[in-house]
Structure formats: structure tokens, C-alpha cells
Enzyme design. Structure first.
Site, PDB file in Angstrom:
ATOM      1  N   LYS A 130       0.807  -1.221   0.000  1.00  0.00           N
ATOM      2  CA  LYS A 130       0.000   0.000   0.000  1.00  0.00           C
ATOM      3  C   LYS A 130       0.844   1.277   0.000  1.00  0.00           C
ATOM      4  O   LYS A 130       0.447   2.279  -0.594  1.00  0.00           O
ATOM      5  CB  LYS A 130      -1.000   0.014   1.153  1.00  0.00           C
ATOM      6  CG  LYS A 130      -0.463  -0.251   2.534  1.00  0.00           C
ATOM      7  CD  LYS A 130      -1.603  -0.310   3.554  1.00  0.00           C
ATOM      8  CE  LYS A 130      -1.089  -0.688   4.937  1.00  0.00           C
ATOM      9  NZ  LYS A 130      -0.631  -2.105   4.996  1.00  0.00           N
ATOM     10  N   THR A 131       2.021   1.242   0.646  1.00  0.00           N
ATOM     11  CA  THR A 131       2.867   2.444   0.631  1.00  0.00           C
ATOM     12  C   THR A 131       3.387   2.719  -0.776  1.00  0.00           C
ATOM     13  O   THR A 131       3.328   3.852  -1.265  1.00  0.00           O
ATOM     14  CB  THR A 131       4.034   2.289   1.610  1.00  0.00           C
ATOM     15  OG1 THR A 131       3.517   2.203   2.946  1.00  0.00           O
ATOM     16  CG2 THR A 131       4.969   3.485   1.529  1.00  0.00           C
ATOM     17  N   GLU A 174      -3.001   6.481   2.292  1.00  0.00           N
ATOM     18  CA  GLU A 174      -2.758   5.093   2.663  1.00  0.00           C
ATOM     19  C   GLU A 174      -3.643   4.771   3.856  1.00  0.00           C
ATOM     20  O   GLU A 174      -3.550   5.434   4.895  1.00  0.00           O
ATOM     21  CB  GLU A 174      -1.284   4.895   3.004  1.00  0.00           C
ATOM     22  CG  GLU A 174      -0.937   3.470   3.360  1.00  0.00           C
ATOM     23  CD  GLU A 174       0.548   3.277   3.596  1.00  0.00           C
ATOM     24  OE1 GLU A 174       0.908   2.352   4.357  1.00  0.00           O
ATOM     25  OE2 GLU A 174       1.353   4.043   3.024  1.00  0.00           O
TER      26      GLU A 174
END
Length: 461
Positions: A130-131, A174
Site C-alpha cells: 500500500k505504501t 494510505e
């Protein structure tokens, strides 16, 4: 507490005081940055200085080092809100002082969710990736002139930090699943990269994790899903509008790939839209997991009306986020690489990237959390197969009480499947051991979400 936050309108937030307990954390500092950029009065505390606190200080944020009740300041002109994260224990003196003063205590995710309501939010979540995915999206929207607001869980090299305040209508965020707070969000576009068993200190089991993602999907207008993950794939029927992507040509996936070449210096792939070629993508990052993340960005970008040429140009310049296979430097013929991987699946993927270098790979791993290491012990014991040598340290507690397995027991479990395993009880032992163990030509891969990477500059100044 959520109801109290609802009463803080966006325009009114500038007349409030916000105090962050643990302001140096990657998620907390991003929120503090956005509020400060809007002109709000922001303060915070942490145990020591870091890049995030220094950046905030330059914006005029008052930083206190050490936690004490006196750090909370009330005045007649500003209402005070105290922000905390899951890492903050209720015994913290500032947390207790806020309770005594009846000052509203807000979880970090509540504040982020409130900010998200004023923007068209693209919320990126998943157990892994996700980052990187949110960083790619942030750079794409910035490069395309959409001037987004951004909050990500890492330092994005192109953005100069982990947050960006923009005047455009979009927010790239995020969204953290680790403590269940993703259910507070109602994004216009939700991206889910994968779902695996993790954070079992918070969730009962994988079923409970899937239930949290189910609610997140049902609260989203549109959803972009990775169909290579079986746990993500089962959620397709829950979304009103969804788009799938896949490296393995899942029949329901709109975005897939044709010919792919993975190299040490990057990835070259043909991108397909329902089987029709959009063109070739030249990604500076390597390995399948990064190409998968890039496909999610293609899907979102095209939903926003961007052309594949615009998307490909931005992705072609993307240099990654810090601690995501970050090449620190080469000293004495040894290449030092730092990566945040702390889950068995992440470790396998990162080792696959490292092997593309053609160098012998020495994996130096600091386990993160007793609960994770205990719950996933069998997976951890087998995930280092692609490393030539393995060095393990004691577990980084991340605030947990010492329970379950130890770092030494993990080393014993790994040694059952790998012929070359060495255990170092602490970072001092790592610093002493590596100069004798590393050979010219090696790739020293530092893995973990704790403070293991602090050793790198001491070995490669």
C-alpha cells in the site's frame, strides 16, 4: 468521540489547537503536516528527534521531546484536540492529562477520515504494497497537474516527505488495516492490493480481517482489486463498481500484462486492457510485486481520465519510497539495501528482487512484534530460501509485552530449512558480526519494520 470530531468543520479547524502524542511517527507526522500547512496551531511530543519532527519544526510546529502532562497547553482562544495512535498506551501521561481535562482524544484514523470527507479520496489498503502503490498514485496525480493532498506511510523521494498539501480536489491516502481503522473511511476509489493473515494482535483470525475489508469495500463508491490474491478475489461480488487487475491473466481482470522482462535495473512490460495493448511500461522498480502495484495505478489513473501515456511517463520516473528496497550505497564491495519487509510474503518478494542483482544475498532480519512472529512462525521459518546466508536478531517489540517465541527460537526454526543461519541477540552484535561475515560482492539486505536500518550508516558511512 467521532461525533465530537464531526463538529470540527474544516474551516473551523484552523482555529483549533492540535497536540499529537508521538508526533514523529510516520502516520502522525503526515497528519500534523497537513494541519500545519492549513495554518492550524499544531504541537506534539516524541521521545527523540527524527526527519519528520525536523520537517515539522521548520513549519513552526512546537515539538516536545519526552512525554509529560505539561506538554498539553490550554488557552482561551483555541480549543484543544489531542491526537494519538494505536501505539500510544493509555498510561501515557499526556493521554491521562487529556482525560483529566476532558479534552477530546481522537485516534489518528479519525482525524484522517475527517479530512478525507472534504476531498475526493483514493484510499489504498492491503496487507502489502500500500505504501508503494499510494506513493505511485501521489506522484501520478502530482505529475498530471491535479495538485493532490497526500498522506502515505513512507517518505516519498519525489514528494520530499510523507505528506503533501494540495489545492486540487483529490486526496491520496494510505489506509491502515492494522488496527481495523479502515472501516472509518468512505473513499470515492478504494484500492486493495491483497489480504493476508497479519496483525493478529488485533484481529481474531483471517476471517475477521476479511470482514474489515468487506466493510471498507461496501463503503466505497468504486473499488480496484488485485485478482491474483484469493482473499481479495472473493470480495468482487460486494462492490457495486469494481475493476480488477492481474499479472496472471485472471479472466475477470480488466488490466493484465503481455510480455514482461524483470531486470536488476527495472521492469519492462506490455500492459493490456481487456487483452488489447495499451503500450509498454518501463518501471524503474523490479520484481512482480512492483509491477502489480503499477497495474493498480494504471487502473485508477484511467478511471480519473488520464491517458496511458501520462501514466506511463509518471511511473517511468518513479524512484520509490524510502525503506522500500532502498539502495543505501556500496562500501568495501558490499551493496547495502534497506527494506521494510516484515511479513513472510514480503520477505519472499524482496528476496526475489535481490536475487536479480546476481550477487550473493545476505538477509539480515529483525523480527517485528512478538504476536506476529509467534502467529506466523512456520511461514517465517521457510521464507528465507532465496537468501544465501541469513542473520537474525532479537524481536523488535513495537511496544508489545515479551510473550511467545523469541528471536533465538525463530533462528532455530529457520535453521531447520536453511543451512547458513546466524543469530545476533541485539544490534550491537549485528554491528560486530557483519564486518567479518560480509564479503566483497555481497548484497546485504536489511529487512524489518523496526530500527535495524540504524546499523547501515555505521557499516557504510
Amino acid at each position: 468521540m467521532v461525533a465530537r470530531l464531526e463538529r470540527v468543520a474544516t474551516t473551523r479547524a484552523l482555529r483549533e489547537s492540535w497536540h499529537f502524542i508521538g508526533i514523529g511517527g510516520i502516520g502522525m507526522s503526515a497528519l500534523a503536516y497537513l494541519l500545519a500547512k492549513q495554518g492550524a496551531r499544531v504541537s506534539g511530543s516524541d521521545l527523540k528527534s527524527n526527519a519528520q519532527t525536523e520537517r515539522l519544526s521548520k513549519l513552526g510546529v512546537a515539538i516536545h521531546y519526552g512525554h509529560c502532562a505539561e506538554n498539553l497547553c490550554l488557552d482561551d482562544d483555541h480549543s484543544l484536540y489531542v491526537v494519538y495512535s494505536t501505539a500510544i498506551d493509555p498510561s501515557n501521561p499526556e493521554y491521562r492529562r487529556a482525560q483529566e481535562l476532558q479534552v477530546p482524544l481522537l485516534h489518528r484514523a479519525q482525524v484522517l477520515a475527517h479530512i478525507a470527507r472534504s476531498r475526493r479520496t483514493i484510499g489504498v489498503s492491503g496487507t502489502h504494497g500500500k505504501t508503494t502503490t499510494s506513493s505511485m498514485l501521489a506522484c501520478l496525480l502530482t505529475d498530471s497537474g491535479l495538485d493532490p493532498t497526500v498522506l502515505v506511510g513512507g517518505e516519498v523521494l519525489a514528494l520530499g516527505g510523507n505528506a503533501r498539501w494540495g489545492q486540487g480536489e483529490h486526496l491520496v491516502a494510505e489506509v491502515d488495516e492494522s488496527d481495523g481503522s479502515l472501516v472509518l473511511f468512505h473513499p470515492q476509489v478504494a484500492v486493495i492490493t491483497n489480504i493476508e493473515a497479519d496483525h493478529l494482535d488485533h484481529y481474531r483470525d483471517l476471517t475477521a480481517i476479511v470482514q474489515a475489508f468487506t466493510q471498507f469495500i461496501q463503503q466505497s463508491e468504486e473499488v480496484v482489486l488485485c485478482l491474483d490474491c484469493p482473499n481479495t478475489r472473493q470480495l468482487t461480488g460486494l462492490a457495486t463498481q469494481w475493476t480488477g487487475y492481474s499479472l496472471h491473466h485472471h479472466p475477470q481482470a480488466r488490466y493484465t500484462v503481455g510480455e514482461v522482462h524483470y531486470g536488476w535495473h527495472g521492469t519492462d512490460a506490455e500492459v493490456l486492457d481487456w487483452g488489447e495493448s495499451l503500450g509498454r511500461l518501463h518501471l524503474p522498480l523490479t520484481a512482480p510485486h512492483n509491477l502489480s502495484n503499477a497495474l493498480a495505478v494504471v487502473a485508477v489513473g484511467r478511471q480519473l481520465g488520464l491517458t496511458f501515456a501520462q501514466i506511463g511517463q509518471s511511473l517511468g520516473r518513479f524512484q520509490g519510497a524510502q525503506r522500500r528496497f532502498q539502495k543505501y550505497g556500496e562500501c568495501g564491495g558490499v551493496l547495502y539495501v534497506d527494506d521494510y519487509a516484515h511479513h513472510p510474503s514480503e520477505i519472499r518478494a524482496t528476496l526475489a528482487s535481490a536475487k536479480l542483482s546476481g550477487r550473493p544475498v545476505v538477509a539480515i532480519f529483525q523480527p517485528h512484534r512478538y504476536s506476529r512472529t509467534t502467529a506466523l512462525l512456520e511461514e517465517f521459518s521457510t521464507c528465507f530460501a532465496q537468501a544465501d546466508r541469513v542473520v537474525l536478531t532479537e524481536i523488535y517489540s513495537a511496544g508489545e509485552r515479551k510473550l511467545g517465541v523469541t528471536g533465538a527460537q525463530l533462528a532455530q526454526a529457520v535453521a531447520k530449512h536453511h543451512p547458513q543461519v546466524h543469530y545476533c541477540p541485539d544490534l550491537a552484535a549485528v554491528r560486530a558480526y557483519l564486518p567479518t561475515a560480509l564479503q566483497p560482492g555481497d548484497l546485504a539486505l536489511f529487512l524489518g519494520a523496526g530500527d535495524l536500518n540504524s546499523v547501515i550508516p555505521q557499516l557504510c558511512p
